[in-house]
Design a protein around this motif. Structure first.
Motif, PDB file in Angstrom:
ATOM      1  N   ARG A 151       0.822  -1.260   0.152  1.00 44.39           N
ATOM      2  CA  ARG A 151      -0.041   0.093  -0.099  1.00 44.39           C
ATOM      3  C   ARG A 151       0.938   1.179  -0.138  1.00 44.39           C
ATOM      4  O   ARG A 151       0.661   2.233  -0.735  1.00 44.39           O
ATOM      5  N   ASN A 189       2.426   1.876  -3.419  1.00 44.34           N
ATOM      6  CA  ASN A 189       1.256   2.392  -4.279  1.00 44.34           C
ATOM      7  C   ASN A 189       0.864   3.783  -3.979  1.00 44.34           C
ATOM      8  O   ASN A 189       0.784   4.698  -4.855  1.00 44.34           O
ATOM      9  N   CYS A 190       0.835   4.133  -2.825  1.00 44.42           N
ATOM     10  CA  CYS A 190       0.414   5.536  -2.409  1.00 44.42           C
ATOM     11  C   CYS A 190       1.720   6.265  -2.779  1.00 44.42           C
ATOM     12  O   CYS A 190       1.236   7.550  -3.435  1.00 44.42           O
ATOM     13  N   LEU A 248      -6.846   3.288  -1.653  1.00 40.35           N
ATOM     14  CA  LEU A 248      -5.834   2.732  -1.028  1.00 40.35           C
ATOM     15  C   LEU A 248      -5.667   2.822   0.502  1.00 40.35           C
ATOM     16  O   LEU A 248      -4.946   2.309   1.363  1.00 40.35           O
TER      17      LEU A 248
END
Length: 126
Positions: A55, A58-59, A84
């Motif tokens: 996560r 991805n963030c 997310l």
């Protein structure tokens, strides 16, 4: 193999003893790195930790795509970051650090994230 070397090897057995230690040393090295995944979500970490690592990455990716100009792409990026739960990374990181405080490997891995839940800058880009 020369005759004297061949005779020496035969006296020691089929292989010289020092050669038998090489595969064992290689296996020990592999075992030492088994908890240091090349990819953060490769399953070597407890599931909540692996999910957090993924996560966070991805963030960080979507944060780099945010233009701040109010474009449709910015709205799309905002939706992805909401999905997310990027805003909850700091609280989730605190929870994971508390939950796994007795696990030295996990603690060391989580130390690679700043208090905002993003990977710390290693200075490689300077």
């Amino acid at each position: 193999m020369s005759r004297p070397a061949h005779e020496a090897a035969r006296r020691l057995g089929r292989w010289p003893r020092y050669l038998l230690g090489l595969p064992l040393a290689a296996l020990a090295t592999l075992a030492a790195f088994a908890h240091t995944p090349a990819h953060p979500g490769d399953g070597n970490w407890p599931r909540p930790v692996a999910q957090f690592i993924e996560r966070s990455g991805n963030c960080q990716h979507f944060a780099g795509e945010f233009g701040g100009d109010g474009s449709p792409r910015d709205a799309e990026v905002n939706r992805a970051m909401d999905k997310l739960r990027c805003n909850s990374l700091p609280a989730d990181l605190r929870t994971l650090r508390q939950r796994y405080r007795a696990d030295a490997l996990v603690t060391a891995r989580l130390a690679a994230f700043d208090d905002e839940g993003m990977p710390k800058d290693d200075g490689a880009g300077d």
